[in-house]
Design a protein around this motif. Structure first.
Motif, PDB file in Angstrom:
ATOM      1  N   LEU A 102      -4.184  -4.636  11.316  1.00 43.35           N
ATOM      2  CA  LEU A 102      -4.488  -3.382  10.624  1.00 43.35           C
ATOM      3  C   LEU A 102      -5.352  -2.477  11.502  1.00 43.35           C
ATOM      4  O   LEU A 102      -5.083  -1.281  11.627  1.00 43.35           O
ATOM      5  CB  LEU A 102      -5.186  -3.671   9.295  1.00 43.35           C
ATOM      6  CG  LEU A 102      -4.324  -4.371   8.252  1.00 43.35           C
ATOM      7  CD1 LEU A 102      -5.189  -4.953   7.140  1.00 43.35           C
ATOM      8  CD2 LEU A 102      -3.285  -3.419   7.678  1.00 43.35           C
ATOM      9  N   TYR A 119      -8.957  -0.367   3.824  1.00 46.58           N
ATOM     10  CA  TYR A 119      -8.107  -1.327   3.149  1.00 46.58           C
ATOM     11  C   TYR A 119      -8.966  -2.406   2.498  1.00 46.58           C
ATOM     12  O   TYR A 119     -10.133  -2.582   2.840  1.00 46.58           O
ATOM     13  CB  TYR A 119      -7.107  -1.967   4.114  1.00 46.58           C
ATOM     14  CG  TYR A 119      -7.736  -2.599   5.328  1.00 46.58           C
ATOM     15  CD1 TYR A 119      -8.238  -3.897   5.284  1.00 46.58           C
ATOM     16  CD2 TYR A 119      -7.836  -1.905   6.523  1.00 46.58           C
ATOM     17  CE1 TYR A 119      -8.829  -4.472   6.392  1.00 46.58           C
ATOM     18  CE2 TYR A 119      -8.419  -2.486   7.638  1.00 46.58           C
ATOM     19  CZ  TYR A 119      -8.912  -3.768   7.563  1.00 46.58           C
ATOM     20  OH  TYR A 119      -9.498  -4.345   8.658  1.00 46.58           O
ATOM     21  N   GLU A 137       1.608  -2.500   6.697  1.00 43.01           N
ATOM     22  CA  GLU A 137       1.249  -3.082   5.400  1.00 43.01           C
ATOM     23  C   GLU A 137       2.313  -4.086   4.950  1.00 43.01           C
ATOM     24  O   GLU A 137       1.989  -5.196   4.517  1.00 43.01           O
ATOM     25  CB  GLU A 137       1.088  -1.984   4.347  1.00 43.01           C
ATOM     26  CG  GLU A 137       0.749  -2.512   2.962  1.00 43.01           C
ATOM     27  CD  GLU A 137       0.664  -1.429   1.908  1.00 43.01           C
ATOM     28  OE1 GLU A 137       0.015  -1.663   0.881  1.00 43.01           O
ATOM     29  OE2 GLU A 137       1.280  -0.352   2.094  1.00 43.01           O
ATOM     30  N   LEU A 157      -3.857  -0.697   0.735  1.00 41.28           N
ATOM     31  CA  LEU A 157      -4.314   0.462   1.507  1.00 41.28           C
ATOM     32  C   LEU A 157      -4.843   1.531   0.584  1.00 41.28           C
ATOM     33  O   LEU A 157      -4.500   1.647  -0.530  1.00 41.28           O
ATOM     34  CB  LEU A 157      -3.179   1.026   2.356  1.00 41.28           C
ATOM     35  CG  LEU A 157      -2.524   0.063   3.340  1.00 41.28           C
ATOM     36  CD1 LEU A 157      -1.485   0.786   4.184  1.00 41.28           C
ATOM     37  CD2 LEU A 157      -3.531  -0.618   4.235  1.00 41.28           C
TER      38      LEU A 157
END
Length: 178
Positions: free
Chosen positions: A95, A103, A48, A178
């Protein structure tokens, strides 16, 4: 009869001992599971952080201007919007590769401190929504991106008392949540 009573008495002592013998193993399994979850959370946090740093950099390099006081894009944003779309697609790949799920990409609109705060907040949200619509039209799934108006809540330049400082504060940012 005495033998039966003795067997029952011994079994009553043995059951707690077996229970205690299994308890440390269960605790060890739980600790290992907790450690694995913590490591996974740390890995997701690292992804992240890395993704957000890149998105912030790409958004700063690819700022589109809006006509003053409106949510209408100035001409010349086509390549910048393509670059932003590519940045989101790359972020999505990172991701997904890191096992991160659930997310959202957040496009936040910002204004300078001139004018009415409530109007600025509404304008910043409209501008963020314009960017979201542009990104969606270029292939970013609508369910993965949201628009948020921040108005002049998060100024980069304080005080924004010159045209250059005001221009820096009129921006949008992109980050993953997230």
């Amino acid at each position: 009869m005495k033998l039966k009573a003795l067997c029952i008495a011994l079994s009553l002592f043995a059951i707690p001992a077996v229970s205690y013998a299994q308890n440390p193993l269960d605790q060890l399994k739980k600790s290992a599971g907790d450690a694995g979850k913590a490591a996974g959370d740390a890995g997701k946090a690292a992804i992240e952080k890395r993704v957000n740093a890149k998105l912030k950099e790409d958004a700063r390099k690819n700022q589109c201007s809006f006509k003053s006081g409106t949510d209408v894009l100035e001409p010349g944003c086509e390549q910048k919007l393509k670059n932003l779309t590519n940045a989101l697609i790359d972020a999505k790949k990172q991701l997904d590769a890191g096992g991160v799920q659930n997310y959202k990409f957040e496009v936040s609109g910002h204004t300078d401190s001139s004018g009415d705060a409530a109007k600025n907040k509404a304008l910043s949200e409209k501008r963020a929504e314009v960017i979201v619509k542009e990104l969606v039209s270029r292939g970013v799934p609508r369910g993965e991106i949201i628009a948020v108006g921040r108005g002049s809540e998060q100024l980069l330049e304080k005080p924004d008392n010159t045209p250059a400082k005001k221009a820096k504060n009129r921006r949008y940012e992109i980050q993953v949540r997230l």
